[in-house]
Write a protein that holds these residues in place. Structure first.
Motif, mmCIF file in Angstrom:
data_model
loop_
_atom_site.group_PDB
_atom_site.id
_atom_site.type_symbol
_atom_site.label_atom_id
_atom_site.label_comp_id
_atom_site.label_asym_id
_atom_site.label_seq_id
_atom_site.Cartn_x
_atom_site.Cartn_y
_atom_site.Cartn_z
ATOM 1 N N LEU A 123 0.834 -1.204 0.000
ATOM 2 C CA LEU A 123 0.000 0.000 0.000
ATOM 3 C C LEU A 123 0.869 1.255 0.000
ATOM 4 N N ASP A 124 2.086 1.140 0.514
ATOM 5 C CA ASP A 124 3.037 2.251 0.453
ATOM 6 C C ASP A 124 3.450 2.439 -1.018
ATOM 7 N N HIS A 125 3.402 3.682 -1.509
ATOM 8 C CA HIS A 125 3.469 3.910 -2.955
ATOM 9 C C HIS A 125 4.450 5.030 -3.274
ATOM 10 N N TRP A 126 5.176 4.859 -4.386
ATOM 11 C CA TRP A 126 6.135 5.893 -4.785
ATOM 12 C C TRP A 126 5.459 7.137 -5.340
ATOM 13 N N GLU A 127 4.310 6.974 -5.987
ATOM 14 C CA GLU A 127 3.735 8.076 -6.762
ATOM 15 C C GLU A 127 2.430 8.619 -6.202
ATOM 16 N N ARG A 128 1.970 8.064 -5.062
ATOM 17 C CA ARG A 128 0.740 8.543 -4.449
ATOM 18 C C ARG A 128 1.010 8.840 -2.973
ATOM 19 N N PRO A 129 0.299 9.818 -2.392
ATOM 20 C CA PRO A 129 0.515 10.081 -0.968
ATOM 21 C C PRO A 129 -0.012 8.954 -0.091
ATOM 22 N N TRP A 130 -1.021 8.227 -0.543
ATOM 23 C CA TRP A 130 -1.559 7.121 0.249
ATOM 24 C C TRP A 130 -2.440 6.242 -0.614
#
Length: 294
Positions: A123-130
């Protein structure tokens, strides 16, 4: 309908023949390099190359190499086809490459190539805050139902005793710690929660995903005005549990670094395709893969 553990051959057939048809349907935030990790669970532990390291039944692999500052440097997967090859043959396509901690090559073992019992993404993402995910599990609903039905009459309060006394272990699907009606209720709760997100939280982008034994409800808005940090998620947990009376798993909701089942992956314990659904009338019996149904 098939409701049992998939065989090794069925798992291989699903990822070789049927799973690739769903790649164009994956949510747009699930790319080869967006989630920070992909993860695979195995039914049986598989050796790694380094002798004294324990065999692994669950592995996480980063989608990017990083420098000392934690910034991205080199992607591990060029495109999603590389992710698919990793899912099909984890030991042969391990992103750890020649590292001593990579899965051992099955060609040098008597043990066969491991097959994924479950496939996850971070769920941790490079391109989204959450990526905010709320888990509603049929097992928890069944446990609550058993407590209401028979708790006062059962001396032993462990899960199996309560479920057995309530007749849940004997109800279809027999042998599982829930009945089909508990999965159906989890799906109903999922759409109730989606409505709460859209009506009370003014969410624009949501998704309900059938997870195999319940649902995952996503809130995907990326408006920076909302800060879904750990503290905000704990507040959300309390709100959903106490004000809206939605039986969520608070641990999953609060943990931004958790992994979630990959959409259109196979839940091998129940032969079900994990998938986005559009209605509480979704029939879980329709989720058996063609390669298993046939």
């Amino acid at each position: 309908m098939t409701w049992r553990q998939a065989t090794r051959e069925e798992i291989y057939a699903y990822y070789a023949e049927e799973f690739p048809r769903y790649l164009d349907d994956l949510p747009e935030f699930i790319t080869a390099t967006g989630p920070k990790q992909y993860a695979i669970a195995f039914r049986e532990s598989h050796p790694v190359r380094k002798d004294e390291v324990p065999d692994k039944d669950f592995i996480r692999r980063d989608t990017w190499q990083t420098d000392a500052s934690g910034d991205r440097t080199t992607p591990e997967f060029d495109d999603f086809e590389d992710v698919v090859e990793f899912i099909r043959h984890p030991a042969r396509n391990d992103p750890l490459g020649r590292s001593e901690f990579a899965l051992a090559d099955p060609e040098v073992l008597e043990q066969p190539d491991p097959q994924p019992d479950a496939v996850y993404y971070a769920l941790d993402h490079w391109e989204r805050p959450w990526v905010l995910l709320v888990d509603i599990d049929a097992k928890e609903i069944a446990r609550d139902r058993a407590e209401e039905l028979v708790s006062a009459d059962v001396e032993d309060q462990d899960d199996d005793a309560l479920l057995d006394a309530a007749g849940i272990l004997d109800a279809a699907p027999e042998g599982y710690p829930y009945a089909f009606e508990d999965i159906d209720r989890a799906i109903e709760y999922g759409f109730e929660l989606r409505d709460i997100f859209e009506d009370d939280f003014d969410a624009k982008e949501t998704m309900v995903l059938y997870s195999g034994q319940g649902v995952h409800v996503y809130l995907l808005d990326t408006d920076p005005a909302h800060r879904y940090d750990e503290q905000s998620r704990e507040v959300l947990n309390d709100l959903l549990l106490e004000t809206y009376d939605i039986p969520i798993d608070p641990v999953v909701t609060a943990d931004r670094r958790r992994v979630a089942r990959l959409p259109y992956s196979l839940h091998a314990d129940v032969c079900s395709i994990v998938q986005p659904i559009e209605s509480p009338a979704f029939d879980v019996r329709s989720a058996t893969p063609e390669v298993i149904d046939g």
